[in-house]
Design a protein around this motif. Structure first.
Motif, PDB file in Angstrom:
ATOM      1  N   LEU A  82     -56.542 160.613   9.230  1.00  0.00           N
ATOM      2  CA  LEU A  82     -57.368 161.833   9.624  1.00  0.00           C
ATOM      3  C   LEU A  82     -56.586 162.891  10.337  1.00  0.00           C
ATOM      4  O   LEU A  82     -56.952 164.105  10.388  1.00  0.00           O
ATOM      5  N   ILE A  83     -55.562 162.519  11.096  1.00  0.00           N
ATOM      6  CA  ILE A  83     -54.858 163.305  12.053  1.00  0.00           C
ATOM      7  C   ILE A  83     -53.685 163.807  11.387  1.00  0.00           C
ATOM      8  O   ILE A  83     -53.475 164.969  11.378  1.00  0.00           O
ATOM      9  N   SER A  84     -52.744 162.794  10.948  1.00  0.00           N
ATOM     10  CA  SER A  84     -51.617 163.288  10.384  1.00  0.00           C
ATOM     11  C   SER A  84     -51.462 163.104   8.897  1.00  0.00           C
ATOM     12  O   SER A  84     -52.283 162.416   8.143  1.00  0.00           O
ATOM     13  N   THR A  85     -50.950 164.276   8.310  1.00  0.00           N
ATOM     14  CA  THR A  85     -51.086 164.605   6.742  1.00  0.00           C
ATOM     15  C   THR A  85     -49.824 163.803   6.011  1.00  0.00           C
ATOM     16  O   THR A  85     -49.929 163.877   4.939  1.00  0.00           O
ATOM     17  N   ASN A  86     -49.094 162.924   6.911  1.00  0.00           N
ATOM     18  CA  ASN A  86     -47.966 162.219   6.459  1.00  0.00           C
ATOM     19  C   ASN A  86     -48.504 161.028   5.708  1.00  0.00           C
ATOM     20  O   ASN A  86     -49.265 160.609   6.345  1.00  0.00           O
ATOM     21  N   SER A  87     -47.706 160.655   4.501  1.00  0.00           N
ATOM     22  CA  SER A  87     -48.123 159.513   4.208  1.00  0.00           C
ATOM     23  C   SER A  87     -47.373 158.378   4.978  1.00  0.00           C
ATOM     24  O   SER A  87     -46.520 158.915   5.382  1.00  0.00           O
ATOM     25  N   TYR A  88     -47.763 157.238   4.767  1.00  0.00           N
ATOM     26  CA  TYR A  88     -46.957 155.940   5.549  1.00  0.00           C
ATOM     27  C   TYR A  88     -46.922 154.814   4.810  1.00  0.00           C
ATOM     28  O   TYR A  88     -47.983 154.513   3.806  1.00  0.00           O
ATOM     29  N   TYR A  89     -45.736 153.980   4.593  1.00  0.00           N
ATOM     30  CA  TYR A  89     -45.565 153.007   4.042  1.00  0.00           C
ATOM     31  C   TYR A  89     -46.091 151.756   4.869  1.00  0.00           C
ATOM     32  O   TYR A  89     -45.338 151.280   5.915  1.00  0.00           O
ATOM     33  N   ALA A  90     -47.325 151.094   4.491  1.00  0.00           N
ATOM     34  CA  ALA A  90     -47.639 150.181   5.375  1.00  0.00           C
ATOM     35  C   ALA A  90     -47.959 148.560   4.795  1.00  0.00           C
ATOM     36  O   ALA A  90     -47.819 148.532   3.518  1.00  0.00           O
ATOM     37  N   ILE A  91     -47.964 147.803   5.720  1.00  0.00           N
ATOM     38  CA  ILE A  91     -48.471 146.509   5.286  1.00  0.00           C
ATOM     39  C   ILE A  91     -49.831 146.283   5.158  1.00  0.00           C
ATOM     40  O   ILE A  91     -50.587 146.488   5.733  1.00  0.00           O
ATOM     41  N   THR A  92     -50.504 145.805   3.904  1.00  0.00           N
ATOM     42  CA  THR A  92     -51.828 145.842   3.549  1.00  0.00           C
ATOM     43  C   THR A  92     -52.498 144.676   3.438  1.00  0.00           C
ATOM     44  O   THR A  92     -53.582 144.270   3.504  1.00  0.00           O
ATOM     45  N   GLY A 129     -46.657 151.441   9.285  1.00  0.00           N
ATOM     46  CA  GLY A 129     -47.966 151.214   9.725  1.00  0.00           C
ATOM     47  C   GLY A 129     -48.632 149.929   9.156  1.00  0.00           C
ATOM     48  O   GLY A 129     -48.261 149.156   8.343  1.00  0.00           O
ATOM     49  N   ILE A 130     -49.792 149.852   9.602  1.00  0.00           N
ATOM     50  CA  ILE A 130     -50.437 148.394   9.218  1.00  0.00           C
ATOM     51  C   ILE A 130     -52.080 149.082   8.655  1.00  0.00           C
ATOM     52  O   ILE A 130     -52.611 149.949   8.856  1.00  0.00           O
ATOM     53  N   GLY A 131     -52.016 148.768   7.341  1.00  0.00           N
ATOM     54  CA  GLY A 131     -53.384 149.192   6.294  1.00  0.00           C
ATOM     55  C   GLY A 131     -54.586 148.711   7.004  1.00  0.00           C
ATOM     56  O   GLY A 131     -54.728 147.602   7.764  1.00  0.00           O
ATOM     57  N   LYS A 132     -55.723 149.292   6.402  1.00  0.00           N
ATOM     58  CA  LYS A 132     -56.931 148.889   6.725  1.00  0.00           C
ATOM     59  C   LYS A 132     -57.538 147.542   6.613  1.00  0.00           C
ATOM     60  O   LYS A 132     -57.146 147.132   5.321  1.00  0.00           O
ATOM     61  N   ASP A 133     -57.940 146.860   7.424  1.00  0.00           N
ATOM     62  CA  ASP A 133     -58.380 145.586   7.291  1.00  0.00           C
ATOM     63  C   ASP A 133     -57.440 144.623   6.983  1.00  0.00           C
ATOM     64  O   ASP A 133     -57.409 143.401   6.530  1.00  0.00           O
ATOM     65  N   ALA A 134     -56.311 144.850   7.213  1.00  0.00           N
ATOM     66  CA  ALA A 134     -54.858 144.094   6.808  1.00  0.00           C
ATOM     67  C   ALA A 134     -55.048 142.544   7.008  1.00  0.00           C
ATOM     68  O   ALA A 134     -54.837 141.578   6.441  1.00  0.00           O
ATOM     69  N   PHE A 135     -55.213 142.370   8.350  1.00  0.00           N
ATOM     70  CA  PHE A 135     -55.438 141.038   8.867  1.00  0.00           C
ATOM     71  C   PHE A 135     -56.575 140.824   9.539  1.00  0.00           C
ATOM     72  O   PHE A 135     -56.604 139.909  10.777  1.00  0.00           O
ATOM     73  N   ALA A 136     -57.730 141.053   8.995  1.00  0.00           N
ATOM     74  CA  ALA A 136     -59.231 140.892   9.763  1.00  0.00           C
ATOM     75  C   ALA A 136     -59.419 139.554   9.521  1.00  0.00           C
ATOM     76  O   ALA A 136     -59.189 139.070   8.432  1.00  0.00           O
ATOM     77  N   LYS A 137     -60.127 138.699  10.335  1.00  0.00           N
ATOM     78  CA  LYS A 137     -60.620 137.399  10.218  1.00  0.00           C
ATOM     79  C   LYS A 137     -59.625 136.422   9.587  1.00  0.00           C
ATOM     80  O   LYS A 137     -59.938 135.712   8.782  1.00  0.00           O
ATOM     81  N   LYS A 138     -58.362 136.447  10.484  1.00  0.00           N
ATOM     82  CA  LYS A 138     -57.475 135.319  10.050  1.00  0.00           C
ATOM     83  C   LYS A 138     -57.030 134.354  11.079  1.00  0.00           C
ATOM     84  O   LYS A 138     -56.140 133.675  11.077  1.00  0.00           O
ATOM     85  N   ASP A 139     -57.789 134.399  12.271  1.00  0.00           N
ATOM     86  CA  ASP A 139     -57.573 133.463  13.326  1.00  0.00           C
ATOM     87  C   ASP A 139     -56.560 133.748  14.141  1.00  0.00           C
ATOM     88  O   ASP A 139     -55.740 132.673  14.536  1.00  0.00           O
ATOM     89  N   ILE A 140     -55.571 134.924  13.977  1.00  0.00           N
ATOM     90  CA  ILE A 140     -54.556 135.213  14.667  1.00  0.00           C
ATOM     91  C   ILE A 140     -54.651 134.986  16.200  1.00  0.00           C
ATOM     92  O   ILE A 140     -55.608 135.632  16.796  1.00  0.00           O
ATOM     93  N   GLU A 141     -53.653 134.262  16.757  1.00  0.00           N
ATOM     94  CA  GLU A 141     -53.838 133.808  18.055  1.00  0.00           C
ATOM     95  C   GLU A 141     -52.683 134.915  19.047  1.00  0.00           C
ATOM     96  O   GLU A 141     -53.134 135.053  20.306  1.00  0.00           O
TER      97      GLU A 141
END
Length: 227
Positions: A82-92, A129-141
């Protein structure tokens, strides 16, 4: 009693004494030797067992946790920002190896770079970057994010770490955007935000337990604890 009879009686007594000695040997010396042999065997076995225990890692609560590697993740070029127009290489998200590893190791470590093939050559590509919902609901502590040195436009996308079990998070220097719902529904009590952050999206930290917030390196704000 004549001399011959006396000699015969003496001989019989001597033979009887020898037999008694043999009986004693059979009932005492031999069992003792056997016991000694068994004891030596047991001692040797215990020694071997002790050596094996020292050489073998414990399989109890202090079990070995495998180190996180770049091969444990999936990647993609992300263009929606939304803010930056640059693309980014992310973990998905997690690769198949990563999906198996997170079941045992809840302390997630994000790498700064990954080796990829470009035009037939293997090159080291920085992760930005970290992609959308990349690590949601994984019980990460717990979470450690490594950022390429000198990079200051790192993005944590919408819902990237939503609904986990994080209790604290140190956002590293170089993160610029924390999008909506990025850390919603965790158990975060302490939060550090570096001066590189310019955006914290809607509900990024909703439903946490934050009582201490460091907004920049030299400003500290303590929030009241809910009662």
């Amino acid at each position: 009693m004549d001399v011959k009879k006396k000699a015969k009686v003496f001989y019989l007594k001597k033979q009887l004494s020898i037999m008694l000695i043999l009986v004693l040997l059979l009932t005492t010396v031999l069992p003792l030797n056997a016991i000694s042999s068994v004891a030596e065997s047991i001692s040797s076995t215990e020694s071997i067992t002790a050596q094996n225990q020292q050489a073998t890692p414990s399989n109890g609560s202090e079990s070995f946790e495998e180190e996180w590697k770049s091969e444990d993740f999936t990647y993609d070029e992300i263009t929606e920002k939304l803010i930056s127009t640059n693309s980014y290489y992310a973990i998905t998200g997690f690769s198949e190896k990563g999906k198996a590893k997170i079941l045992k190791n809840k302390a997630l470590v994000i790498p700064a770079t990954v080796e990829v093939m470009e035009k037939g050559n293997k090159v080291e590509k920085r992760i930005t970057g970290i992609g959308k919902d990349a690590f949601a609901k994984k019980d990460i502590e717990s979470l450690t994010i490594n950022i390429p040195e000198g990079y200051k436009e790192y993005i944590i996308a919408d819902g990237a770490f939503e609904n986990n079990k994080l209790t604290e998070i140190n956002i590293p220097f170089g993160v610029k955007f924390i999008e909506s719902y990025a850390f919603r529904d965790n158990e975060i009590e302490s939060l550090d935000l570096p001066e590189t952050v310019v955006k914290v999206g809607n509900n990024s930290f909703t439903n946490n337990k934050i009582s201490s917030l460091t907004a920049v390196s030299y400003t500290h704000l303590t929030l009241p604890t809910k009662r």
